[in-house]
Design a protein around this motif. Structure first.
Motif, PDB file in Angstrom:
ATOM      1  N   TRP A   3      41.223  40.612  44.206  1.00 50.37           N
ATOM      2  CA  TRP A   3      41.828  41.533  43.259  1.00 50.37           C
ATOM      3  C   TRP A   3      42.441  40.765  42.100  1.00 50.37           C
ATOM      4  N   ARG A   4      42.262  41.273  40.896  1.00 53.86           N
ATOM      5  CA  ARG A   4      42.785  40.596  39.711  1.00 53.86           C
ATOM      6  C   ARG A   4      43.881  41.381  39.010  1.00 53.86           C
ATOM      7  N   VAL A  54      31.992  44.549  34.500  1.00 55.18           N
ATOM      8  CA  VAL A  54      32.618  43.744  33.452  1.00 55.18           C
ATOM      9  C   VAL A  54      31.931  42.380  33.440  1.00 55.18           C
ATOM     10  N   GLY A  57      34.730  39.497  30.624  1.00 60.53           N
ATOM     11  CA  GLY A  57      35.816  40.244  30.010  1.00 60.53           C
ATOM     12  C   GLY A  57      35.396  41.454  29.205  1.00 60.53           C
ATOM     13  N   ALA A  94      40.258  45.021  31.514  1.00 62.54           N
ATOM     14  CA  ALA A  94      39.188  44.075  31.178  1.00 62.54           C
ATOM     15  C   ALA A  94      39.761  42.754  30.697  1.00 62.54           C
ATOM     16  N   CYS A  97      40.338  40.249  33.398  1.00 62.98           N
ATOM     17  CA  CYS A  97      39.216  39.877  34.265  1.00 62.98           C
ATOM     18  C   CYS A  97      38.764  38.432  34.098  1.00 62.98           C
ATOM     19  N   SER A 102      33.008  41.045  36.981  1.00 63.02           N
ATOM     20  CA  SER A 102      34.105  41.754  37.644  1.00 63.02           C
ATOM     21  C   SER A 102      33.745  43.230  37.731  1.00 63.02           C
ATOM     22  N   ILE A 104      35.782  47.072  37.349  1.00 59.81           N
ATOM     23  CA  ILE A 104      36.961  47.902  37.112  1.00 59.81           C
ATOM     24  C   ILE A 104      36.714  49.255  37.762  1.00 59.81           C
ATOM     25  N   ALA A 124      41.108  46.105  38.887  1.00 61.29           N
ATOM     26  CA  ALA A 124      40.094  45.140  38.470  1.00 61.29           C
ATOM     27  C   ALA A 124      39.990  44.085  39.556  1.00 61.29           C
ATOM     28  N   GLU A 126      37.202  40.785  41.237  1.00 57.97           N
ATOM     29  CA  GLU A 126      35.999  39.970  41.117  1.00 57.97           C
ATOM     30  C   GLU A 126      34.837  40.700  41.772  1.00 57.97           C
TER      31      GLU A 126
END
Length: 294
Positions: A3-4, A54, A57, A94, A97, A102, A104, A124, A126
């Motif tokens: 998770w980002r 994504v 980015g 974004a 990311c 990635s 979203i 968001a 990976e």
């Protein structure tokens, strides 16, 4: 899945003239609790979502995903989403990311039972590595979806054209496909027509013509399929929508499952029968799908 980023959204009315939505967003720790126990998305799957690919980015096909989010909301009788607000949230996610691929996710829930409604958030993460599926392909089996072709018109309350959070059947279909020695599944109707895969659209090639099952049987209209059809048409191919019989699947010259994050995965076999592929065309499809697309 790494998770980002996670962002809770305080939804505003669809027609709000508000220009800056910063104060309607609350960044939260994606590894920490964020929903209440009364949340209807987790209790009943009562909500909708979108998954946006994504690349480095850049969020892909945002407009098409937002339009489908609004369509699903209307079918489910959820409050109309303010798409300008959601677009702003996508851009914030974004930006978190970074390089690589990635995903979203946009989630809109009916909210809390006997409490605030709706609930909305964006995550968001990976993306999984789908390089093998894109290059080596996937074997599929056909699975009966349990209804005839005309049921969406007769029973609109089944919400078959909405992208809802109720994915238990889709996940069960993938488990059944793997029990049968395949990688994925293609749903068919009880009267013998092709629908879609549990998490992807189907594209068939016949000569220089590409077709996908007509989205009039509760099929979710795929954003990636729409984008690929534009790309293929620009290259001079014919594209179209048909009512496709399940018996005709093995006669296709080639076939792909396409989706926002896995992109184009060539089908190598259907119910154990080998299907020819086109590695060069598949590579060009995925090169296009990995390019920036708005």
């Amino acid at each position: 899945m790494a998770w980002r980023f996670a962002l809770m959204i305080d939804p505003v009315a669809a027609q709000s003239p508000q220009a800056d939505f910063t104060d309607t967003f609350t960044a939260v720790d994606p590894a920490a609790p964020a929903l209440t126990v009364g949340e209807l998305s987790t209790q009943r799957g009562d909500g909708i979502f979108e998954s946006i690919g994504v690349v480095d980015g850049h969020a892909q096909e945002v407009t098409a995903h937002l339009d489908r989010l609004a369509h699903s909301a209307a079918l489910c009788e959820l409050p109309e989403p303010n798409l300008t607000q959601w677009r702003a949230a996508v851009l914030v996610a974004a930006a978190a990311c970074g390089p690589g691929e990635s995903v979203i996710k946009l989630i809109l829930s009916r909210g809390v039972e006997h409490g605030p409604a709706p609930t909305a958030w964006v995550t968001a993460a990976e993306a999984s590595d789908f390089s093998r599926a894109r290059t080596e392909g996937v074997a599929v089996v056909t699975l009966d979806r349990g209804y005839p072709l005309d049921v969406p018109a007769r029973a609109p309350w089944l919400l078959l054209g909405a992208k809802t959070l109720s994915y238990a059947v889709n996940m069960a279909a993938l488990r059944e496909a793997r029990r049968r020695g395949a990688d994925d599944a293609i749903f068919t109707t009880t009267d013998g027509f092709v629908l879609e895969a549990p998490t992807a659209s189907l594209i068939l090639r016949r000569g220089d013509t590409f077709v996908t099952p007509a989205p009039n049987a509760g099929i979710l209209h795929g954003t990636t399929q729409l984008s690929l059809f534009e790309h293929l048409a620009a290259r001079g191919f014919d594209v179209g929508y048909e009512t496709v019989s399940a018996s005709s699947l093995p006669q296709a010259d080639a076939a792909w499952l396409v989706s926002s994050v896995r992109l184009a995965a060539p089908i190598t076999a259907i119910d154990g029968a080998s299907l020819a592929g086109d590695a060069a065309l598949t590579a060009s499809m995925n090169a296009y799908l990995l390019s920036p697309r708005d």
